[in-house]
Design a protein around this motif. Structure first.
Motif, PDB file in Angstrom:
ATOM      1  N   GLU A  38      -7.888 -14.067  -3.929  1.00  0.00           N
ATOM      2  CA  GLU A  38      -8.320 -13.205  -3.496  1.00  0.00           C
ATOM      3  C   GLU A  38      -6.426 -13.811  -2.239  1.00  0.00           C
ATOM      4  O   GLU A  38      -6.576 -13.037  -1.156  1.00  0.00           O
ATOM      5  CB  GLU A  38      -9.674 -13.418  -2.280  1.00  0.00           C
ATOM      6  CG  GLU A  38     -10.581 -12.765  -3.336  1.00  0.00           C
ATOM      7  CD  GLU A  38     -12.151 -13.082  -2.205  1.00  0.00           C
ATOM      8  OE1 GLU A  38     -12.137 -12.748  -1.317  1.00  0.00           O
ATOM      9  OE2 GLU A  38     -12.748 -14.137  -2.562  1.00  0.00           O
ATOM     10  N   SER A  39      -5.777 -13.667  -2.633  1.00  0.00           N
ATOM     11  CA  SER A  39      -4.530 -13.474  -2.595  1.00  0.00           C
ATOM     12  C   SER A  39      -3.368 -12.547  -3.633  1.00  0.00           C
ATOM     13  O   SER A  39      -3.731 -12.754  -4.516  1.00  0.00           O
ATOM     14  CB  SER A  39      -3.858 -14.972  -2.357  1.00  0.00           C
ATOM     15  OG  SER A  39      -3.784 -15.189  -3.387  1.00  0.00           O
ATOM     16  N   THR A  54      -6.001  -6.895  -0.927  1.00  0.00           N
ATOM     17  CA  THR A  54      -5.494  -8.723  -0.558  1.00  0.00           C
ATOM     18  C   THR A  54      -4.101  -8.832  -0.397  1.00  0.00           C
ATOM     19  O   THR A  54      -3.792  -7.516  -0.480  1.00  0.00           O
ATOM     20  CB  THR A  54      -5.243  -9.257  -2.285  1.00  0.00           C
ATOM     21  OG1 THR A  54      -4.252  -8.485  -3.375  1.00  0.00           O
ATOM     22  CG2 THR A  54      -6.489  -9.401  -2.762  1.00  0.00           C
ATOM     23  N   TYR A  72     -11.619  -5.625  -1.892  1.00  0.00           N
ATOM     24  CA  TYR A  72     -11.058  -7.134  -2.750  1.00  0.00           C
ATOM     25  C   TYR A  72     -12.444  -5.877  -3.759  1.00  0.00           C
ATOM     26  O   TYR A  72     -13.839  -6.592  -3.223  1.00  0.00           O
ATOM     27  CB  TYR A  72     -11.475  -8.159  -2.959  1.00  0.00           C
ATOM     28  CG  TYR A  72     -10.967  -9.101  -3.535  1.00  0.00           C
ATOM     29  CD1 TYR A  72     -10.680  -9.296  -4.316  1.00  0.00           C
ATOM     30  CD2 TYR A  72     -12.579  -9.762  -4.581  1.00  0.00           C
ATOM     31  CE1 TYR A  72      -9.787  -9.895  -5.004  1.00  0.00           C
ATOM     32  CE2 TYR A  72     -13.095 -11.014  -5.050  1.00  0.00           C
ATOM     33  CZ  TYR A  72     -11.173 -10.949  -5.801  1.00  0.00           C
ATOM     34  OH  TYR A  72     -11.174 -11.928  -6.765  1.00  0.00           O
TER      35      TYR A  72
END
Length: 425
Positions: free
Chosen positions: A134-135, A162, A169
């Motif tokens: 999730e980056s 993200t 997301y």
């Protein structure tokens, strides 16, 4: 026809992530300490990539050796250069960088095109589909820079929800494939006249997404790193089996564990309605056995740790928000892919065990699909080499040598084994 709204594009000739200056020409004997700038330092055969995530900077050498940068470590950052082991100075490479934003199904996504300084009509171009993290990936991962340093243009973007991208997301592969197709169109629009072949690379979860997007993106080839040719339910069951076998348990225990994963699979696809009573029965039946606490998998361990009332009344918020489409069957998807595929697998992958995927890839190849397979030994998910202790715990040491080189050669249509210790299948 999908219409893509381009909100803004900024193109500059850059050194790393310095968006307003040309590369600084520093003699090897001169070095002035400075902040770490994202980019590639050195020559095509001897270079290091600098990336940044949050407040931390990281290095990855062309041979996969990687680490976090600190001011007393292996690498020191300077003005337009880095110093290795207090002696060797590498200067920053010129990269053509274009920052952009593009629309996909109402979400404004941030992207970045990285091109070699001499990019032209013969340069391959790839768009990247990243994994389940999730980056964001822009300036944060080494893949784009490892490839551009090897002569491949790369479009990287922060997937929805993200980094710099908007939207919610998601782990809905169909939606993510639509996003990848939108990214592909944006990449080709910006790089028009400066690329030849276009393809997709997908890593981990991206190995499910890239094949779904292959046709709609106009890909001429795809490459998958440490992906799976099993669905999410099969992945969970495979992980549980591997966990137990690595702990020394045999077929008798595996059979018992399969009773559990069969029920948890039904629960997952039915929004926790079908199989609640059976799960209770199996918990009571197997909880006293030694192997039971080792059952984790992708989601089975979570279900085992929740009461029937919790599952019925609350579900699992950590999973439910992901909008998962449980119906995707990778074999059906791959049978519809009509371009050459590269699959690079980690022999000892705990997160994505390869046995069934390898078997199915060979089946597809037997059906006439153009599939090239490489397996790197002594590697785990992410193509990480590792050292394993007597307790089974792994310490990860480096990204395996020649992995990035293989990906770049595939994009160039110039694969020439061997690649380190890998084995072509």
């Amino acid at each position: 026809m999908r219409i893509y709204l381009v909100v803004g594009v900024i193109a500059t000739f850059v050194a790393g992530c310095n968006n307003n200056t040309a590369p600084i020409n520093i003699p090897e004997t001169a070095f002035v300490a400075g902040s770490c700038e994202v980019g590639v330092y050195g020559e095509s055969s001897d270079f290091v990539v600098i990336t940044r995530r949050n407040e931390n900077a990281y290095y990855t050498f062309n041979n996969g050796i990687t680490g976090k940068i600190d001011y007393e470590g292996l690498l020191q950052c300077g003005e337009g250069a880095v110093k290795i082991e207090q002696s060797k100075v590498l200067r920053i490479q010129a990269i053509l960088t274009t920052d952009t934003e593009f629309d996909s199904d109402g979400a404004l996504l941030a992207g970045q095109l990285l091109e070699p300084a001499d990019a032209g009509p013969n340069t391959p171009l790839v768009a990247l589909a990243h994994g389940s993290e999730e980056s964001g990936w822009i300036e944060a991962v080494s893949y784009p820079y490892q490839l551009v340093a090897r002569g491949v243009s790369v479009f990287v973007y922060d997937k929805r929800g993200t980094g710099r991208s908007q939207g919610q997301y998601s782990q809905n592969f169909v939606q993510l494939a639509d996003d990848l197709a939108a990214a592909s169109q944006e990449a080709k629009r910006i790089a028009q006249g400066r690329f030849a072949r276009f393809g997709l690379f997908g890593f981990s979860q991206g190995g499910w997404v890239a094949p779904l997007a292959a046709e709609k993106s106009g890909a001429e080839f795809i490459g998958i790193g440490y992906g799976l040719v099993v669905d999410i339910l099969e992945e969970d069951a495979s992980q549980v089996e591997l966990e137990l076998r690595e702990a020394g348990y045999g077929d008798d225990v595996i059979t018992k564990a399969k009773e559990i994963t069969d029920v948890t699979a039904r629960l997952a696809v039915s929004s926790y309605k079908d199989g609640l009573q059976e799960l209770d029965t199996l918990r009571d039946k197997y909880r006293p056995e030694q192997w039971y606490p080792l059952v984790k998998g992708g989601f089975t361990g979570v279900l085992l740790g929740m009461s029937t009332d919790e599952l019925r009344d609350k579900g699992i918020p950590m999973f439910d928000r992901l909008n998962i489409d449980w119906s995707i069957k990778p074999m059906d998807v791959l049978r519809d892919v009509n371009v050459p595929q590269l699959w690079v697998l980690a022999q000892n992958d705990r997160e994505a065990p390869i046995a069934k995927s390898l078997e199915r890839l060979q089946t597809l190849r037997g059906e006439g699909k153009d599939i090239t397979i490489f397996v790197f030994p002594n590697t785990d998910h992410g193509m990480w080499e590792f050292e394993q202790g007597s307790d089974g715990q792994r310490t990860y040491t480096r990204v395996t040598d020649s992995y990035y080189e293989l990906l770049a050669d595939w994009a160039k249509d110039a694969v020439q084994p061997p690649y380190s210790m890998s084995e072509a299948q």
